[in-house]
Design a protein around this motif. Structure first.
Motif: not given
Length: 301
Positions: A56-62, A85-89
């Motif tokens: 179970x994974x959550x996207x959009x960290x950051x 992880x979103x590298x722009x965050x």
């Protein structure tokens, strides 16, 4: 939040790198299961240990501080085991340390349509059309991929455990070819070693609903073949696909479908919490525009 199924013949041994391994002897310390490596064969073979092999994974960290905190809140009781992880965050050192202590597998959420500044930044539809018309410039795509990998390494002090894509753009034509080349250049030698190998997410449907099929047909089969041809290990199936307007009752039904479709394994014990959680959703979809929103609480009891 996404659910990924594991091949039921896989066996767990390395707890640090949990995610996205298929037909592999390591990296299955995932989310809803716990390692039973030290149990004897009779215990492993017992029907009570016939667990579902899922991640179970959550996207959009950051993406925002609220998303970062939600990921940690879900990881603390063991409700998730991976995040991308979103590298722009942005994410604080305290939060990255906390994720490490909780043994959350963090991957790179490759982003061309969200928040990472680049020459290609835009909405999904134009990118999809340009990609399928083969009009994306490979050198520009490669540069963006490398900058995001660099940003990830600067933030976490290591390579990502796995690669996936915001709105699944990692499997689009040209993007997927340049991503494979970039991963081979950086990590090709590591992929000969099970301990340091980088993994990838594929979108082969766990449940054959329309939306899952649409996502898969937009490059999923070709991306999976590229991964196999280049010794990049992946998840077996991909779940967690649902409409953004789903409420908790609909999500509960979906969870039943996903778990029923997930393969069983005798190498892991059930670890998904049987008691209902008290985590409430923080934020709404509209707050985040076209990006994946804050995490919903899901009845697990």
């Amino acid at each position: 939040m996404t659910t990924n199924s594991k091949n039921s013949n896989s066996q767990n041994s390395n707890s640090q790198n949990a995610s996205f391994k298929n037909n592999s002897s390591k990296n299955l310390d995932s989310i809803a299961m716990t390692n039973i490596e030290n149990q004897n064969l009779e215990q492993i073979s017992a029907p009570t240990n016939n667990a579902r092999a899922i991640i179970i994974k959550v996207d959009d960290l950051g993406l925002s501080e609220a998303v970062n905190h939600a990921v940690i809140r879900l990881a603390e009781p063991g409700l998730i085991g991976a995040s991308s992880y979103m590298a722009g965050g942005n994410i604080s050192t305290d939060d990255t340390n906390c994720l490490s202590e909780l043994k959350v597998d963090v991957g790179l959420h490759l982003d061309l349509t969200g928040i990472f500044p680049s020459a290609l930044l835009g909405s999904l539809k134009p990118l999809l059309i340009t990609s399928y018309l083969r009009r994306l410039k490979p050198l520009i795509v490669t540069d963006i991929i490398n900058r995001q990998l660099d940003r990830f390494a600067d933030t976490f002090g290591r390579a990502p455990v796995f690669i996936d894509g915001h709105q699944h753009i990692h499997q689009f034509p040209i993007v997927r070819q340049q991503l494979i080349k970039a991963l081979d250049t950086r990590f090709g030698d590591n992929n000969d070693s099970a301990q340091n190998a980088i993994c990838a997410r594929v979108t082969t449907p766990l449940v054959n609903d329309l939306k899952s099929q649409v996502i898969y047909r937009l490059g999923g089969k070709a991306w999976r073949k590229l991964c196999a041809d280049n010794n990049i290990t992946t998840n077996d199936k991909f779940g967690g696909v649902y409409g953004f307007d789903a409420d908790t009752e609909q999500l509960s039904v979906l969870w039943d479908q996903w778990l029923s479709a997930a393969p069983r394994t005798r190498f892991l014990t059930p670890g998904l919490h049987n008691l209902a959680t008290h985590l409430a959703p923080q934020g709404t979809y509209s707050q985040y525009g076209s990006t994946t929103p804050a995490i919903h609480s899901v009845p697990l009891g």
